[in-house]
Design an enzyme around this catalytic site. Sequence first.
Site, mmCIF file in Angstrom:
data_model
loop_
_atom_site.group_PDB
_atom_site.id
_atom_site.type_symbol
_atom_site.label_atom_id
_atom_site.label_comp_id
_atom_site.label_asym_id
_atom_site.label_seq_id
_atom_site.Cartn_x
_atom_site.Cartn_y
_atom_site.Cartn_z
ATOM 1 N N ALA A 42 0.822 -1.216 0.000
ATOM 2 C CA ALA A 42 0.000 0.000 0.000
ATOM 3 C C ALA A 42 0.855 1.265 0.000
ATOM 4 O O ALA A 42 0.437 2.296 -0.524
ATOM 5 C CB ALA A 42 -0.931 -0.010 1.208
ATOM 6 N N THR A 43 2.055 1.193 0.570
ATOM 7 C CA THR A 43 2.934 2.376 0.551
ATOM 8 C C THR A 43 3.236 2.767 -0.888
ATOM 9 O O THR A 43 3.081 3.935 -1.281
ATOM 10 C CB THR A 43 4.253 2.077 1.311
ATOM 11 O OG1 THR A 43 3.923 1.760 2.663
ATOM 12 C CG2 THR A 43 5.210 3.249 1.267
ATOM 13 N N HIS A 101 -0.727 -8.013 3.194
ATOM 14 C CA HIS A 101 -0.333 -8.593 4.489
ATOM 15 C C HIS A 101 -1.263 -8.208 5.641
ATOM 16 O O HIS A 101 -1.061 -8.656 6.773
ATOM 17 C CB HIS A 101 1.126 -8.234 4.830
ATOM 18 C CG HIS A 101 1.379 -6.815 5.171
ATOM 19 N ND1 HIS A 101 1.409 -6.356 6.453
ATOM 20 C CD2 HIS A 101 1.615 -5.728 4.393
ATOM 21 C CE1 HIS A 101 1.670 -5.055 6.464
ATOM 22 N NE2 HIS A 101 1.795 -4.646 5.212
ATOM 23 N N SER A 126 -3.225 -3.516 0.628
ATOM 24 C CA SER A 126 -2.068 -4.365 0.839
ATOM 25 C C SER A 126 -2.508 -5.783 1.170
ATOM 26 O O SER A 126 -3.586 -5.996 1.729
ATOM 27 C CB SER A 126 -1.304 -3.777 2.027
ATOM 28 O OG SER A 126 -0.051 -4.334 2.105
ATOM 29 N N THR A 167 9.160 -8.024 -13.409
ATOM 30 C CA THR A 167 8.662 -9.398 -13.570
ATOM 31 C C THR A 167 7.591 -9.690 -12.521
ATOM 32 O O THR A 167 7.828 -9.492 -11.324
ATOM 33 C CB THR A 167 9.831 -10.395 -13.405
ATOM 34 O OG1 THR A 167 10.845 -10.044 -14.339
ATOM 35 C CG2 THR A 167 9.378 -11.824 -13.622
ATOM 36 N N CYS A 175 3.766 2.233 11.578
ATOM 37 C CA CYS A 175 4.647 3.104 10.783
ATOM 38 C C CYS A 175 4.612 4.545 11.257
ATOM 39 O O CYS A 175 5.183 5.417 10.631
ATOM 40 C CB CYS A 175 4.232 3.067 9.316
ATOM 41 S SG CYS A 175 3.825 1.444 8.767
ATOM 42 N N GLN A 219 -6.908 -0.573 5.659
ATOM 43 C CA GLN A 219 -7.467 -1.070 6.927
ATOM 44 C C GLN A 219 -8.954 -1.398 6.784
ATOM 45 O O GLN A 219 -9.579 -1.836 7.752
ATOM 46 C CB GLN A 219 -7.287 -0.022 8.037
ATOM 47 C CG GLN A 219 -5.839 0.231 8.437
ATOM 48 C CD GLN A 219 -5.193 -0.935 9.192
ATOM 49 O OE1 GLN A 219 -5.861 -1.886 9.599
ATOM 50 N NE2 GLN A 219 -3.892 -0.868 9.369
#
Length: 369
Positions: free
Chosen positions: A72-73, A198, A196, A233, A319, A178
Amino acid sequence: MFMMNYFDYSATTPISDRVNEVMQRCERDFFANINAKHEMALQSKLFVTGYINRMIQALNISESSLVFTSGATESNNMILFGLAKSYPGKRHILTTSLEHHSMISPLGILQKEGYDIEFIPYLNGELDLEVLKNSIRHDTLLVSVIAVESETGMIHPLKKIKAICDEHQIPLHSDVTQAIGKTEIDFQDVTYASFSSHKIYGPKGIGACIIQKQDIKPLIVGGGSLSKLRAGTPPNALIVGFAQALIDSLEHLHERQTLVNQRYQYLVEQVSSLDQIHINQPKHGVKNICNLSIAKSKRNQTIEKLSLYGCFASASSACSGQEDLSKAVFNITQNQDYASTSIRVSLSHMTKLEEIDALVEGIKKVINT
Ligand SMILES: Cc1ncc(COP(=O)(O)O)c(C=O)c1O
């Protein structure tokens, strides 16, 4: 034995068994470069695109709008800088003060370059949509509002915000990292979105953008990929793992929400008898996040103590550094004490009630030491 009770699912999640299986199968049998032309590459491409198509269906978006990134960053950076490159004459961005650092930092860079970054104020803990309406200008590049705020779980009303943006023909971006797999999202309510893998029991190192208006200039250029917007790739196993995690999180959304709600209620019942505890609950919020303040105990100290007792929560979003005061908590409580003593307990459908019991015992020890 040292107990490990995890309450930091909003920072990251473990991969599910199903995701693990599909990733291992992919690494073993379908690892070829899907842009190559031989039979093994074609088989790999078939395998990977099968998962991508199911992911697109689950998200209810068009095929061309999904772009894989490293997380997501990168997605947030790509949308902000990519859009800025496309429309150099538009230098006004409307956003919120509660965005994740992966938005706040690139916005800071744009501000140094002369962009006017305007933060929409909150009124009684809710985004002031009247101010938003009146702040849109002829040179507004973008409105960007996080779907679910990371520390308190506050939900922003994307549908209403999109209606305002549509009236003025301004694109809306939302960081839905989120929100996805925690609450319903209709991607018709946004022009661009970032998320994201994870956070939803998928692998780390992969995320995505949804780009419904193909007007973003790429930041990463090079060779063969799945999208013109992001070279490199394709990481087959990460893609299928992410797709499987996403499909599972949407297919089982209600089931998981029910389990999470039960765990949230259980935790709230246990702690609300303690005088020193205040629950920082937004008016509209997801229940996988329970933000609570412990009187007279500074947030980072609480986290360290709880960790010694085998309970792993966080003071804020992982973060966001070590800020002494939570902006998000202050926003909903208007109380400095609550904002300087708050912690985020993030729950999962997998959280066991015994783990919550251990956390409550840990909190009692924090109060008494
Ligand atoms: C709201 C939000 N946006 C962006 C990110 C960054 O995600 P990633 O770790 O995939 O770069 C996070 C992760 O903490 C987040 O919570």
